[in-house]
Design a protein around this motif. Structure first.
Motif, PDB file in Angstrom:
ATOM      1  N   ARG A 245       6.966  -4.985  -8.361  1.00 48.78           N
ATOM      2  CA  ARG A 245       5.767  -5.794  -8.583  1.00 48.78           C
ATOM      3  C   ARG A 245       6.117  -7.227  -8.974  1.00 48.78           C
ATOM      4  O   ARG A 245       5.239  -8.094  -9.041  1.00 48.78           O
ATOM      5  CB  ARG A 245       4.886  -5.148  -9.664  1.00 48.78           C
ATOM      6  CG  ARG A 245       4.407  -3.752  -9.286  1.00 48.78           C
ATOM      7  CD  ARG A 245       3.413  -3.770  -8.137  1.00 48.78           C
ATOM      8  NE  ARG A 245       2.175  -4.421  -8.517  1.00 48.78           N
ATOM      9  CZ  ARG A 245       1.158  -3.829  -9.120  1.00 48.78           C
ATOM     10  NH1 ARG A 245       1.218  -2.548  -9.379  1.00 48.78           N
ATOM     11  NH2 ARG A 245       0.074  -4.504  -9.446  1.00 48.78           N
TER      12      ARG A 245
ATOM     13  N   ASN B  59       4.240   4.864  -5.176  1.00 45.27           N
ATOM     14  CA  ASN B  59       3.804   3.675  -5.907  1.00 45.27           C
ATOM     15  C   ASN B  59       3.395   2.571  -4.921  1.00 45.27           C
ATOM     16  O   ASN B  59       2.390   1.889  -5.122  1.00 45.27           O
ATOM     17  CB  ASN B  59       4.931   3.221  -6.848  1.00 45.27           C
ATOM     18  CG  ASN B  59       4.459   2.256  -7.926  1.00 45.27           C
ATOM     19  OD1 ASN B  59       4.872   1.108  -7.957  1.00 45.27           O
ATOM     20  ND2 ASN B  59       3.561   2.692  -8.783  1.00 45.27           N
TER      21      ASN B  59
ATOM     22  N   GLU C 272      -0.196   2.998 -15.414  1.00 44.06           N
ATOM     23  CA  GLU C 272       0.334   3.002 -14.035  1.00 44.06           C
ATOM     24  C   GLU C 272       1.334   4.140 -13.851  1.00 44.06           C
ATOM     25  O   GLU C 272       1.366   4.797 -12.811  1.00 44.06           O
ATOM     26  CB  GLU C 272       1.047   1.677 -13.741  1.00 44.06           C
ATOM     27  CG  GLU C 272       0.134   0.587 -13.271  1.00 44.06           C
ATOM     28  CD  GLU C 272      -0.412   0.883 -11.883  1.00 44.06           C
ATOM     29  OE1 GLU C 272       0.371   1.130 -10.952  1.00 44.06           O
ATOM     30  OE2 GLU C 272      -1.649   0.863 -11.739  1.00 44.06           O
TER      31      GLU C 272
ATOM     32  N   VAL D 256       1.789  -3.538 -15.047  1.00 45.49           N
ATOM     33  CA  VAL D 256       2.257  -2.152 -14.884  1.00 45.49           C
ATOM     34  C   VAL D 256       2.391  -1.458 -16.247  1.00 45.49           C
ATOM     35  O   VAL D 256       3.480  -1.126 -16.699  1.00 45.49           O
ATOM     36  CB  VAL D 256       3.588  -2.092 -14.090  1.00 45.49           C
ATOM     37  CG1 VAL D 256       3.328  -2.222 -12.606  1.00 45.49           C
ATOM     38  CG2 VAL D 256       4.577  -3.173 -14.533  1.00 45.49           C
TER      39      VAL D 256
ATOM     40  N   TYR E 233      -0.033   0.401  -4.773  1.00 43.70           N
ATOM     41  CA  TYR E 233      -0.187  -1.042  -4.974  1.00 43.70           C
ATOM     42  C   TYR E 233      -0.620  -1.758  -3.691  1.00 43.70           C
ATOM     43  O   TYR E 233      -1.228  -2.813  -3.762  1.00 43.70           O
ATOM     44  CB  TYR E 233       0.997  -1.707  -5.665  1.00 43.70           C
ATOM     45  CG  TYR E 233       2.403  -1.661  -5.086  1.00 43.70           C
ATOM     46  CD1 TYR E 233       2.746  -2.337  -3.919  1.00 43.70           C
ATOM     47  CD2 TYR E 233       3.429  -1.023  -5.791  1.00 43.70           C
ATOM     48  CE1 TYR E 233       4.065  -2.335  -3.453  1.00 43.70           C
ATOM     49  CE2 TYR E 233       4.741  -1.016  -5.326  1.00 43.70           C
ATOM     50  CZ  TYR E 233       5.056  -1.674  -4.149  1.00 43.70           C
ATOM     51  OH  TYR E 233       6.347  -1.687  -3.704  1.00 43.70           O
TER      52      TYR E 233
ATOM     53  N   GLY F  70      -4.449  -0.750  -3.709  1.00 42.32           N
ATOM     54  CA  GLY F  70      -5.223  -0.978  -4.932  1.00 42.32           C
ATOM     55  C   GLY F  70      -6.172   0.170  -5.214  1.00 42.32           C
ATOM     56  O   GLY F  70      -7.126   0.034  -5.984  1.00 42.32           O
TER      57      GLY F  70
ATOM     58  N   ILE G 228       1.361  -7.160  -0.803  1.00 43.66           N
ATOM     59  CA  ILE G 228       0.126  -6.742  -1.490  1.00 43.66           C
ATOM     60  C   ILE G 228      -1.014  -7.706  -1.126  1.00 43.66           C
ATOM     61  O   ILE G 228      -2.108  -7.283  -0.746  1.00 43.66           O
ATOM     62  CB  ILE G 228       0.342  -6.699  -3.022  1.00 43.66           C
ATOM     63  CG1 ILE G 228       1.327  -5.579  -3.388  1.00 43.66           C
ATOM     64  CG2 ILE G 228      -0.993  -6.506  -3.754  1.00 43.66           C
ATOM     65  CD1 ILE G 228       1.772  -5.582  -4.853  1.00 43.66           C
TER      66      ILE G 228
END
Ligand code: NAD
Length: 336
Positions: free
Chosen positions: A130, A187, A311, A307, A191, A194, A139
């Motif tokens: 991230r 994950n 998360e 995060v 992400y 969303g 993203i």
């Protein structure tokens, strides 16, 4: 001011990736070390200028409470130890960065979140991607519909695992490839959309005669359904080499291969019939320094953590559903 981290567990990820990257942090420094091996405390203590008074083992760990130089701990231990050390750190009044997977069950994740909340301390999970520019761009592009609204995601992560390590010992790892590397596939789907998946279907393929896979799974492939109708097809493997994901929209795709490595990411996009490489704008810090400073800034300024423990908990919820689906041979709904 720089916040002081105590590094808990001086294994491969801590010493090769995390500790060297404090040098490029603006707000983070190594304040203390925690290890069960005196030689490691001596060696890394000398290398990073950590005085003897700031070196701990697992018995003396709780004395970090009396060391005001330590603001946060970074837990980089085998997975089944994450919950215990997070809770002990929070009870000692410290903020916590905890490696992925957050813990080995939903119940442990909930206890960790509750302990940090009760102590009034921050909890962040080490989801480094991230803080990595290609993933951040992916993203933005996926969520803004750059190749049209997302319809399908494919995500594959795996590596052929070496024998004789805690990752293959269920009491320490909590599971096999899914806990360790397949979690990157999961994950990423979360992400990139969303959204939280509402249904999962999984199939495990493990050669139980392979001495590596006595207690944990090798391959576990899973299909996720998201509320918007996006589906994700994911691979998690301890016997084949993958590190990639692809977001497929109505008008093209965004491909990341490799998608979540330590370095050397590559993004390609197909749009209007053309395939082209795309480079994100550079970031001042790499993903490791970005991650470390993110918690530091949250501690110093109260800025939100992208995060947090929630998360890690969300991933564990899906992981438990994936294992259940594979075990029971049926699709499993995930409660919102
Ligand atoms: P590692 O085996 O290299 O290090 C683990 C450390 O824990 C060792 O120093 C070991 O001595 C110590 N330890 C303490 N008690 C132990 C016990 N009872 N049994 C075994 N070891 C014990 O592992 P690693 O690759 O550094 O992984 C540590 C954690 O970091 C894991 O949770 C892993 O998922 C995570 N990790 C994250 C990334 C990432 O990119 N975010 C990469 C690698 C590892």
């Amino acid at each position: 001011r720089k916040i002081g981290y105590a590094i808990v567990g001086l294994g491969s990820y801590a010493t090769r990736q995390i500790m060297p990257n404090f040098a490029s942090c603006e707000h983070s420094r190594i304040a203390a070390l925690v290890s069960g091996t005196p030689e490691k405390l001596e060696r890394y203590g000398a290398e990073y200028g950590v005085p003897k008074t700031h070196r701990y083992d697992y018995k003396s760990f709780d004395r970090i409470r009396d060391n005001p130089d330590i603001d946060a701990v970074y837990i980089i231990l085998p997975n089944s130890m994450h919950a215990e050390y997070t809770i002990r750190a929070a009870q000692a009044g410290k903020h916590v960065m905890c490696e992925k997977p957050m813990a080995v069950s939903v119940a442990e994740c909930e206890a960790m979140i509750a302990a940090c909340r009760k102590a009034g301390r921050k909890l962040m999970i080490g989801y480094r991607s991230r803080f990595e520019p290609h993933n951040r761009l992916a993203i933005d592009l996926a969520r803004s519909g750059f190749v049209g609204p997302t319809r399908v995601i494919t995500a594959e992560h795996g590596f052929p695992i070496r024998p004789d390590q805690w990752r293959l010992d269920r009491p320490l790892s909590g599971g096999g490839s899914l806990m360790d590397i397949g979690i990157y596939s999961l994950n990423a789907t979360r992400y990139l959309t969303g959204e939280e998946p509402v249904e999962v279907m999984a199939m495990e393929s493990t050669d139980r005669s392979d001495p590596r896979f006595k207690t944990v799974e090798d391959r576990i492939d899973f299909l996720l359904r998201f509320p918007s109708g996006v589906t994700a097809t994911c691979v998690s493997s301890y016997s084949s080499a993958h590190n990639q994901y692809r977001v497929i929209g109505t008008e093209g795709w965004i491909d990341m291969e490799p998608g979540t490595p330590y370095e050397g990411h590559r993004m390609r996009i197909r749009k209007d019939g053309q395939v082209a490489d795309r480079a994100p704008p550079p970031m001042a810090k790499n993903q490791f320094a970005g991650q470390l400073d993110h918690l530091a800034e949250a501690v110093l300024t109260g800025s939100p953590i992208i995060v947090p423990g929630e998360e890690g908990l969300a991933d564990l919820r899906v992981i438990e559903a994936i294992y259940r689906s594979a075990r029971e041979g049926r699709a499993v709904k995930i409660a919102a």
